[in-house]
Write a protein that holds these residues in place. Structure first.
Motif, mmCIF file in Angstrom:
data_model
loop_
_atom_site.group_PDB
_atom_site.id
_atom_site.type_symbol
_atom_site.label_atom_id
_atom_site.label_comp_id
_atom_site.label_asym_id
_atom_site.label_seq_id
_atom_site.Cartn_x
_atom_site.Cartn_y
_atom_site.Cartn_z
ATOM 1 N N GLY A 32 38.632 -73.295 100.075
ATOM 2 C CA GLY A 32 37.387 -72.577 100.340
ATOM 3 C C GLY A 32 37.617 -71.076 100.333
ATOM 4 N N PRO A 33 36.539 -70.299 100.520
ATOM 5 C CA PRO A 33 36.668 -68.842 100.576
ATOM 6 C C PRO A 33 37.648 -68.442 101.676
ATOM 7 C CG PRO A 33 34.380 -69.456 100.386
ATOM 8 C CD PRO A 33 35.152 -70.726 100.651
ATOM 9 N N SER A 34 38.659 -67.715 101.282
ATOM 10 C CA SER A 34 39.735 -67.357 102.206
ATOM 11 C C SER A 34 40.726 -66.505 101.436
ATOM 12 C CB SER A 34 40.444 -68.630 102.694
ATOM 13 O OG SER A 34 41.010 -69.336 101.588
ATOM 14 N N SER A 35 41.779 -66.122 102.108
ATOM 15 C CA SER A 35 42.847 -65.408 101.405
ATOM 16 C C SER A 35 43.469 -66.308 100.342
ATOM 17 C CB SER A 35 43.904 -64.922 102.405
ATOM 18 O OG SER A 35 44.470 -66.016 103.109
ATOM 19 N N ASP A 36 43.406 -67.636 100.531
ATOM 20 C CA ASP A 36 43.926 -68.546 99.504
ATOM 21 C C ASP A 36 43.096 -68.474 98.223
ATOM 22 O OD1 ASP A 36 45.985 -69.460 101.148
ATOM 23 O OD2 ASP A 36 44.885 -71.246 101.795
ATOM 24 N N MET A 37 41.760 -68.457 98.362
ATOM 25 C CA MET A 37 40.920 -68.360 97.167
ATOM 26 C C MET A 37 41.133 -67.008 96.479
ATOM 27 S SD MET A 37 36.790 -68.781 96.620
ATOM 28 C CE MET A 37 36.724 -70.568 96.863
ATOM 29 N N PHE A 38 41.239 -65.963 97.263
ATOM 30 C CA PHE A 38 41.504 -64.641 96.683
ATOM 31 C C PHE A 38 42.830 -64.652 95.934
ATOM 32 C CE2 PHE A 38 42.953 -60.127 97.271
ATOM 33 C CZ PHE A 38 42.069 -59.573 96.367
ATOM 34 N N TYR A 39 43.836 -65.257 96.526
ATOM 35 C CA TYR A 39 45.156 -65.352 95.902
ATOM 36 C C TYR A 39 45.078 -66.134 94.584
ATOM 37 C CZ TYR A 39 50.057 -66.693 95.294
ATOM 38 O OH TYR A 39 51.314 -66.909 94.769
ATOM 39 N N LEU A 40 44.278 -67.178 94.535
ATOM 40 C CA LEU A 40 44.252 -68.065 93.371
ATOM 41 C C LEU A 40 43.357 -67.593 92.236
ATOM 42 C CD1 LEU A 40 44.237 -71.481 95.220
ATOM 43 C CD2 LEU A 40 46.104 -70.514 93.852
ATOM 44 N N ILE A 41 42.193 -67.002 92.557
ATOM 45 C CA ILE A 41 41.276 -66.621 91.473
ATOM 46 C C ILE A 41 40.772 -65.186 91.573
ATOM 47 C CG2 ILE A 41 40.561 -69.008 91.028
ATOM 48 C CD1 ILE A 41 37.850 -68.272 92.397
ATOM 49 N N GLY A 42 41.135 -64.464 92.641
ATOM 50 C CA GLY A 42 40.706 -63.075 92.767
ATOM 51 C C GLY A 42 39.339 -62.894 93.376
ATOM 52 N N MET A 43 38.748 -63.955 93.942
ATOM 53 C CA MET A 43 37.432 -63.833 94.575
ATOM 54 C C MET A 43 37.631 -63.652 96.074
ATOM 55 S SD MET A 43 34.155 -66.423 94.683
ATOM 56 C CE MET A 43 33.518 -66.053 93.051
ATOM 57 N N ASN A 44 37.152 -62.526 96.572
ATOM 58 C CA ASN A 44 37.294 -62.203 97.988
ATOM 59 C C ASN A 44 35.928 -62.328 98.644
ATOM 60 O OD1 ASN A 44 38.368 -61.377 100.390
ATOM 61 N ND2 ASN A 44 38.535 -59.222 99.830
ATOM 62 N N ARG A 45 35.654 -63.514 99.174
ATOM 63 C CA ARG A 45 34.369 -63.817 99.799
ATOM 64 C C ARG A 45 34.614 -64.321 101.209
ATOM 65 N NH1 ARG A 45 29.876 -62.560 98.874
ATOM 66 N NH2 ARG A 45 28.906 -64.528 99.362
ATOM 67 N N PRO A 46 33.762 -63.932 102.140
ATOM 68 C CA PRO A 46 33.875 -64.535 103.469
ATOM 69 C C PRO A 46 33.338 -65.964 103.425
ATOM 70 C CG PRO A 46 31.981 -63.090 103.382
ATOM 71 C CD PRO A 46 32.696 -62.943 102.059
ATOM 72 N N GLN A 47 33.868 -66.800 104.283
ATOM 73 C CA GLN A 47 33.325 -68.146 104.412
ATOM 74 C C GLN A 47 31.929 -68.031 105.016
ATOM 75 O OE1 GLN A 47 32.813 -71.253 103.485
ATOM 76 N NE2 GLN A 47 34.940 -71.749 103.813
ATOM 77 N N SER A 48 31.010 -68.832 104.543
ATOM 78 C CA SER A 48 29.645 -68.805 105.069
ATOM 79 C C SER A 48 29.237 -70.229 105.417
ATOM 80 C CB SER A 48 28.691 -68.191 104.041
ATOM 81 O OG SER A 48 28.407 -69.124 103.012
ATOM 82 N N GLU A 49 27.963 -70.414 105.702
ATOM 83 C CA GLU A 49 27.468 -71.746 106.020
ATOM 84 C C GLU A 49 27.246 -72.584 104.767
ATOM 85 O OE1 GLU A 49 23.898 -69.212 105.272
ATOM 86 O OE2 GLU A 49 25.799 -68.943 106.297
ATOM 87 N N ARG A 50 27.493 -72.003 103.595
ATOM 88 C CA ARG A 50 27.292 -72.709 102.324
ATOM 89 C C ARG A 50 28.646 -73.027 101.682
ATOM 90 N NH1 ARG A 50 23.195 -68.961 102.736
ATOM 91 N NH2 ARG A 50 21.111 -69.836 102.493
ATOM 92 N N ILE A 51 28.772 -74.220 101.177
ATOM 93 C CA ILE A 51 30.027 -74.646 100.547
ATOM 94 C C ILE A 51 30.252 -73.896 99.246
ATOM 95 C CG2 ILE A 51 31.110 -76.570 99.316
ATOM 96 C CD1 ILE A 51 30.257 -78.415 101.546
ATOM 97 N N ASN A 52 31.422 -73.320 99.145
ATOM 98 C CA ASN A 52 31.931 -72.661 97.939
ATOM 99 C C ASN A 52 33.392 -73.088 97.885
ATOM 100 O OD1 ASN A 52 33.160 -70.950 96.110
ATOM 101 N ND2 ASN A 52 32.281 -69.078 96.953
ATOM 102 N N MET A 53 33.748 -73.958 96.932
ATOM 103 C CA MET A 53 35.096 -74.514 96.934
ATOM 104 C C MET A 53 35.683 -74.585 95.545
ATOM 105 S SD MET A 53 35.055 -77.509 99.736
ATOM 106 C CE MET A 53 34.852 -77.062 101.450
#
Length: 195
Positions: A32-53
């Motif tokens: 999910g949105p996290s430092s892991d997602m930023f590390y993997l694809i370059g997207m820096n998003r905060p986690q929200s109430e909506r699923i983004n995975m």
């Protein structure tokens, strides 16, 4: 959303994760949105109430599942992965289940450490035939091995921190309260190379 061209090879990072998935006999890793997602694809998003995975399979193309109104965020990054969206009237967990072979039945799915547990519960309910395991054993070792560019950035950050600390020690701190000391520290951080 912060998206930058950093010089990192995101595809190679994801391929290392896929190799770890194969070694661990895990079919998918969910991130999910996290430092892991930023590390993997370059997207820096905060986690929200909506699923983004991210759905990272042990073999094949990676897929990102995100709200339709956020598709513009994925579009410029999706050079080596695909993305699909869900609408406000859809269940994102059901959407993810529908994208997995046999709706996930019989699959072993790793869940990255930074996924909200609420989302994991929704996925477990939508994919009852899957086995869910911790994805930390896959993701964490990949992140521990630093690339040359990461090492360069860490070296620069360390040197800037040293310069900042040395400059802070030269300042009169007696009589300053915590808020004033913090403001001074932030000023020095910017002056000595932190952004």
């Amino acid at each position: 959303a912060q998206m930058e061209q950093t010089g990192f090879d995101y595809r190679a990072r994801c391929e290392r994760v896929q190799a770890r998935l194969r070694d661990a006999n895990i079919d998918y890793l969910i991130v999910g949105p996290s430092s892991d997602m930023f590390y993997l694809i370059g997207m820096n998003r905060p986690q929200s109430e909506r699923i983004n995975m991210l759905l990272i399979p042990k073999e094949g193309r990676i897929l990102q599942v995100l709200p339709a109104f956020e598709s513009a965020l994925a579009e410029p990054l999706a050079t080596f992965f695909d993305f699909t969206t869900w609408e406000e009237t859809e269940s994102p967990a059901e959407k993810i289940a529908s994208l997995l072979p046999n709706r996930g039945s019989g699959l072993k799915i790793g869940v990255a450490d930074k996924v909200f547990v609420h989302f994991q519960y929704l996925l477990q309910a939508a994919i009852p035939g899957a086995t869910f395991v911790s994805g930390g054993a896959v993701m964490n070792p990949v992140r521990m091995v630093k690339e040359p560019l990461e090492l360069e950035y860490l070296t620069q950050a360390g040197a800037a921190a040293d310069r900042t600390y040395a400059a802070l020690l030269q300042q009169p701190l007696i009589g300053k309260n915590e808020i004033e000391a913090k403001a001074l520290l932030y000023e020095l951080m910017t002056q000595y190379g932190h952004d």
